[in-house]
Design an enzyme around this catalytic site. Structure first.
Site, PDB file in Angstrom:
ATOM      1  N   HIS A   7      84.696 110.671  45.860  1.00 10.92           N
ATOM      2  CA  HIS A   7      86.227 110.931  46.966  1.00 10.92           C
ATOM      3  C   HIS A   7      87.220 109.973  46.260  1.00 10.92           C
ATOM      4  O   HIS A   7      86.976 108.566  46.545  1.00 10.92           O
ATOM      5  CB  HIS A   7      85.903 110.698  48.163  1.00 10.92           C
ATOM      6  CG  HIS A   7      85.761 110.087  48.984  1.00 10.92           C
ATOM      7  ND1 HIS A   7      84.399 108.840  49.227  1.00 10.92           N
ATOM      8  CD2 HIS A   7      86.340 108.845  49.591  1.00 10.92           C
ATOM      9  CE1 HIS A   7      84.364 108.309  50.299  1.00 10.92           C
ATOM     10  NE2 HIS A   7      85.468 107.577  50.196  1.00 10.92           N
ATOM     11  N   GLU A  43      89.477 111.740  60.136  1.00  9.04           N
ATOM     12  CA  GLU A  43      89.142 111.812  58.275  1.00  9.04           C
ATOM     13  C   GLU A  43      88.486 113.206  58.447  1.00  9.04           C
ATOM     14  O   GLU A  43      88.298 114.233  58.984  1.00  9.04           O
ATOM     15  CB  GLU A  43      87.748 111.061  57.977  1.00  9.04           C
ATOM     16  CG  GLU A  43      86.615 111.468  58.179  1.00  9.04           C
ATOM     17  CD  GLU A  43      85.661 110.832  57.552  1.00  9.04           C
ATOM     18  OE1 GLU A  43      85.778 109.518  57.293  1.00  9.04           O
ATOM     19  OE2 GLU A  43      84.929 111.682  56.678  1.00  9.04           O
ATOM     20  N   GLN A  60      89.833 112.629  51.042  1.00  8.11           N
ATOM     21  CA  GLN A  60      89.962 112.280  52.074  1.00  8.11           C
ATOM     22  C   GLN A  60      90.137 111.547  52.740  1.00  8.11           C
ATOM     23  O   GLN A  60      91.061 110.548  52.083  1.00  8.11           O
ATOM     24  CB  GLN A  60      88.339 110.798  52.077  1.00  8.11           C
ATOM     25  CG  GLN A  60      88.294 110.400  53.547  1.00  8.11           C
ATOM     26  CD  GLN A  60      87.071 109.210  53.239  1.00  8.11           C
ATOM     27  OE1 GLN A  60      87.644 108.380  52.822  1.00  8.11           O
ATOM     28  NE2 GLN A  60      85.691 109.480  53.623  1.00  8.11           N
ATOM     29  N   HIS A  84      91.456 104.533  48.805  1.00  5.16           N
ATOM     30  CA  HIS A  84      90.535 103.541  47.614  1.00  5.16           C
ATOM     31  C   HIS A  84      89.590 104.623  47.187  1.00  5.16           C
ATOM     32  O   HIS A  84      89.947 105.662  47.405  1.00  5.16           O
ATOM     33  CB  HIS A  84      88.847 103.371  48.940  1.00  5.16           C
ATOM     34  CG  HIS A  84      88.780 104.186  49.507  1.00  5.16           C
ATOM     35  ND1 HIS A  84      89.557 104.871  51.196  1.00  5.16           N
ATOM     36  CD2 HIS A  84      87.498 104.960  49.808  1.00  5.16           C
ATOM     37  CE1 HIS A  84      88.600 105.512  51.808  1.00  5.16           C
ATOM     38  NE2 HIS A  84      87.564 105.638  50.990  1.00  5.16           N
ATOM     39  N   GLU A 134      84.790 102.417  47.126  1.00  9.75           N
ATOM     40  CA  GLU A 134      83.372 102.592  47.056  1.00  9.75           C
ATOM     41  C   GLU A 134      81.898 103.237  47.242  1.00  9.75           C
ATOM     42  O   GLU A 134      82.793 103.425  45.430  1.00  9.75           O
ATOM     43  CB  GLU A 134      83.946 103.480  48.789  1.00  9.75           C
ATOM     44  CG  GLU A 134      82.743 103.617  50.076  1.00  9.75           C
ATOM     45  CD  GLU A 134      83.436 104.321  50.816  1.00  9.75           C
ATOM     46  OE1 GLU A 134      84.532 104.991  50.322  1.00  9.75           O
ATOM     47  OE2 GLU A 134      82.381 105.607  51.417  1.00  9.75           O
TER      48      GLU A 134
END
Ligand code: MC0
Length: 146
Positions: A7, A43, A60, A84, A134
């Protein structure tokens, strides 16, 4: 092995308005919503495509639930935008150990809980050319007892 873009995390001030922008502009629908209190976010996951490793790629959208959360602090400093990127892997433990061994700071000793029951960790943006990164291992598909 990192096998997909899991994502892209986008920080926003108003989740409902941002969801509506992505729906009205691109036709992307909400696949899943949740609150992650540990991370301090509300989220929405918008599924973009399936991937060849059996997973999927998502946008996301992230609204902070408190000002002192990672997303809350980042929004106060930078405003809305890409927060991110996340790579998918079948083995977040093994890949984070391997990446740590290359001198990149892995922010968690053990992976924590992410979207939809996934296991996640983060790499420090200062060790990744300015990109908070991530790693995600998706939860196994639910099984049904008969
Ligand atoms: C901070 N920095 C970033 C950044 N956040 N750079 C690029 N992208 C980001 N998102 C930079 C700052 O500009 C600063 O640089 C330096 O890193 C230190 O930042 P700080 O503002 O002093 O903040 P810290 O050090 O307290 O925290 C930064 C850190 C934190 C990355 C360690 O945000 C963190 O632990 N993030 C991981 C957790 C997270 O982001 N959770 C929210 C998504 P200068 O040059 O000014 O010193 S939760 C999620 O995504 C879950 C639900 C899921 O996917 O399932």
């Amino acid at each position: 092995m990192l096998t997909r873009i899991d994502h892209i995390g986008i920080a926003c001030f108003d989740l409902d308005k941002t969801v509506e922008f992505y729906r009205a502009t691109y036709g992307f629908e909400v696949f899943h919503t949740e609150v992650n209190e540990e991370q301090g976010v509300r989220e929405a996951m918008l599924k973009i495509n399936e991937t060849s490793d059996g997973g999927a790629s998502y946008l996301q959208l992230l609204e902070p639930t408190r000002e002192d959360s990672a997303v809350g602090k980042w929004l106060a400093k930078n405003g809305e935008g890409v927060h991110h990127i996340a790579f998918g892997t079948a083995d977040v433990d093994g890949d984070s150990d391997a990446i740590r061994g290359k001198g990149v700071r892995v922010l968690y000793d053990e992976p924590r809980t992410g979207s939809m029951g996934s296991r996640i960790t983060f790499l420090h943006p200062k060790d990744c050319h300015g990109v908070l990164t991530e790693l995600v291992t998706a939860a196994p598909p639910a099984t049904t007892d008969h």
